[in-house]
Design a protein around this motif. Sequence first.
Motif, mmCIF file in Angstrom:
data_model
loop_
_atom_site.group_PDB
_atom_site.id
_atom_site.type_symbol
_atom_site.label_atom_id
_atom_site.label_comp_id
_atom_site.label_asym_id
_atom_site.label_seq_id
_atom_site.Cartn_x
_atom_site.Cartn_y
_atom_site.Cartn_z
ATOM 1 N N THR A 1 53.407 18.815 48.033
ATOM 2 C CA THR A 1 54.226 18.167 47.007
ATOM 3 C C THR A 1 53.416 17.198 46.140
ATOM 4 O O THR A 1 53.773 16.955 44.993
ATOM 5 N N HIS A 2 52.344 16.627 46.694
ATOM 6 C CA HIS A 2 51.516 15.662 45.960
ATOM 7 C C HIS A 2 50.048 16.082 46.050
ATOM 8 O O HIS A 2 49.529 16.279 47.152
ATOM 9 N N LEU A 3 49.405 16.188 44.904
ATOM 10 C CA LEU A 3 47.996 16.576 44.860
ATOM 11 C C LEU A 3 47.252 15.639 43.920
ATOM 12 O O LEU A 3 47.611 15.475 42.751
ATOM 13 N N ASN A 4 46.195 15.015 44.434
ATOM 14 C CA ASN A 4 45.387 14.102 43.633
ATOM 15 C C ASN A 4 43.985 14.673 43.469
ATOM 16 O O ASN A 4 43.229 14.783 44.437
ATOM 17 N N LEU A 5 43.645 15.037 42.229
ATOM 18 C CA LEU A 5 42.333 15.593 41.905
ATOM 19 C C LEU A 5 41.561 14.671 40.960
ATOM 20 O O LEU A 5 40.627 15.103 40.289
ATOM 21 N N THR B 1 42.096 26.251 34.840
ATOM 22 C CA THR B 1 41.911 25.822 36.236
ATOM 23 C C THR B 1 43.219 25.274 36.798
ATOM 24 O O THR B 1 43.599 25.558 37.931
ATOM 25 N N ILE B 2 43.911 24.490 35.985
ATOM 26 C CA ILE B 2 45.178 23.901 36.406
ATOM 27 C C ILE B 2 46.272 24.960 36.537
ATOM 28 O O ILE B 2 47.151 24.870 37.386
ATOM 29 N N ASP B 3 46.214 25.951 35.690
ATOM 30 C CA ASP B 3 47.221 27.019 35.688
ATOM 31 C C ASP B 3 47.337 27.690 37.060
ATOM 32 O O ASP B 3 48.402 28.199 37.426
ATOM 33 N N LEU B 4 46.253 27.664 37.839
ATOM 34 C CA LEU B 4 46.244 28.292 39.166
ATOM 35 C C LEU B 4 47.160 27.571 40.151
ATOM 36 O O LEU B 4 47.467 28.107 41.211
ATOM 37 N N LEU B 5 47.583 26.373 39.782
ATOM 38 C CA LEU B 5 48.448 25.602 40.674
ATOM 39 C C LEU B 5 49.922 25.981 40.537
ATOM 40 O O LEU B 5 50.764 25.457 41.260
ATOM 41 N N LYS B 6 50.248 26.879 39.628
ATOM 42 C CA LYS B 6 51.650 27.214 39.405
ATOM 43 C C LYS B 6 52.296 27.866 40.627
ATOM 44 O O LYS B 6 53.510 27.821 40.798
ATOM 45 N N LYS B 7 51.461 28.419 41.521
ATOM 46 C CA LYS B 7 52.011 29.037 42.729
ATOM 47 C C LYS B 7 52.385 28.018 43.803
ATOM 48 O O LYS B 7 52.981 28.376 44.808
ATOM 49 N N LEU B 8 52.024 26.763 43.572
ATOM 50 C CA LEU B 8 52.467 25.693 44.473
ATOM 51 C C LEU B 8 53.876 25.297 44.034
ATOM 52 O O LEU B 8 54.084 24.338 43.285
ATOM 53 N N GLU B 9 54.848 26.022 44.507
ATOM 54 C CA GLU B 9 56.215 25.888 44.007
ATOM 55 C C GLU B 9 56.851 24.532 44.308
ATOM 56 O O GLU B 9 57.782 24.105 43.622
ATOM 57 N N LYS C 1 55.248 18.395 43.083
ATOM 58 C CA LYS C 1 56.007 17.482 42.235
ATOM 59 C C LYS C 1 55.116 16.490 41.493
ATOM 60 O O LYS C 1 55.464 16.025 40.412
ATOM 61 N N SER C 2 53.967 16.166 42.091
ATOM 62 C CA SER C 2 53.100 15.146 41.503
ATOM 63 C C SER C 2 51.652 15.625 41.487
ATOM 64 O O SER C 2 51.115 16.046 42.515
ATOM 65 N N LEU C 3 51.027 15.544 40.306
ATOM 66 C CA LEU C 3 49.626 15.945 40.141
ATOM 67 C C LEU C 3 48.887 14.845 39.388
ATOM 68 O O LEU C 3 49.336 14.384 38.342
ATOM 69 N N ASP C 4 47.739 14.425 39.937
ATOM 70 C CA ASP C 4 46.912 13.405 39.291
ATOM 71 C C ASP C 4 45.561 13.989 38.917
ATOM 72 O O ASP C 4 44.871 14.582 39.760
ATOM 73 N N GLN D 1 57.251 23.134 37.674
ATOM 74 C CA GLN D 1 57.761 22.493 38.891
ATOM 75 C C GLN D 1 57.390 21.026 38.968
ATOM 76 O O GLN D 1 57.941 20.259 39.770
ATOM 77 N N LEU D 2 56.438 20.593 38.121
ATOM 78 C CA LEU D 2 55.961 19.202 38.157
ATOM 79 C C LEU D 2 57.022 18.219 37.671
ATOM 80 O O LEU D 2 57.710 18.472 36.683
ATOM 81 N N THR D 3 57.105 17.088 38.368
ATOM 82 C CA THR D 3 57.936 15.972 37.915
ATOM 83 C C THR D 3 57.057 14.887 37.309
ATOM 84 O O THR D 3 57.429 14.257 36.316
ATOM 85 N N TYR D 4 55.861 14.683 37.903
ATOM 86 C CA TYR D 4 54.963 13.624 37.439
ATOM 87 C C TYR D 4 53.543 14.144 37.248
ATOM 88 O O TYR D 4 53.011 14.854 38.108
ATOM 89 N N LEU D 5 52.958 13.766 36.130
ATOM 90 C CA LEU D 5 51.555 14.054 35.848
ATOM 91 C C LEU D 5 50.849 12.732 35.604
ATOM 92 O O LEU D 5 51.253 11.963 34.721
ATOM 93 N N ASP D 6 49.819 12.472 36.393
ATOM 94 C CA ASP D 6 49.090 11.202 36.291
ATOM 95 C C ASP D 6 50.033 10.000 36.376
ATOM 96 O O ASP D 6 49.894 9.000 35.661
#
Length: 215
Positions: free
Chosen positions: A91-95, A105-113, A116-119, A141-146
């Motif tokens: 649900t939370h991934l910090n890169l 590169t980010i587009d590959l994360l769309k399968k992480l259904e 909710k949060s990506l940094d 599916q994202l609620t929060y970006l950075d």
Amino acid sequence: MEMEKWIHLELRNRTPSDVKELILDNCWSHDGKIEGLTDEFEELEFLSTINVGLSSVANLPKLNKLKKLELSDNRISGGLLVLAEKCPNLTHLNLSGNTIQDLSTIDLLKKLENLKSLDLFNCEVTSLNDYRENVFPLLPQLTYLDGHDPDEEEAPDSDAEGYVEVLEDDEEDEDEEGYNDGEVGDEEDEDEVGEEEKGQKRKREPEDGEMKTTK
């Protein structure tokens, strides 16, 4: 310290299946890969590998219960598709602070259904024109970006706040116990001193009386 040795120390005589949180920050990984972590950590929910020299997440084991993954300040530039296979409930991934340069590169994360949060702070991709406007459609599916939603509203850091509150409550309890213990000790000391003074007075009074009668 090497990552594999650090994991061994973190276990502290526990079995991997007992561990729900594992922090490996600032240790070192050989060849830029995760080492020493196996699918025996089946209950793991939070994994932090900040500044460990990672260039790949290919060696990440199957962690079905993992929800939060910290990969900040490494050298990861791609290969993120494996995350959907290895951590399907993330649900939370910090890169933040990695070498991610483009939206593909980010587009590959769309399968992480469940993501909710990506940094992506301090990644080159954040300097692209209309970066935020493009990421949200890529990952619906994202609620929060950075740390902010599409309307630039800041994400509530409820988990961190709850953790801090627990720590503060524990510290307050310890302080109160120490304070109460100190009060009890002081009262006992005062009582002892009071009794000693009274005893001394009781002893002195007859002496004074005797001296007066002698005169």
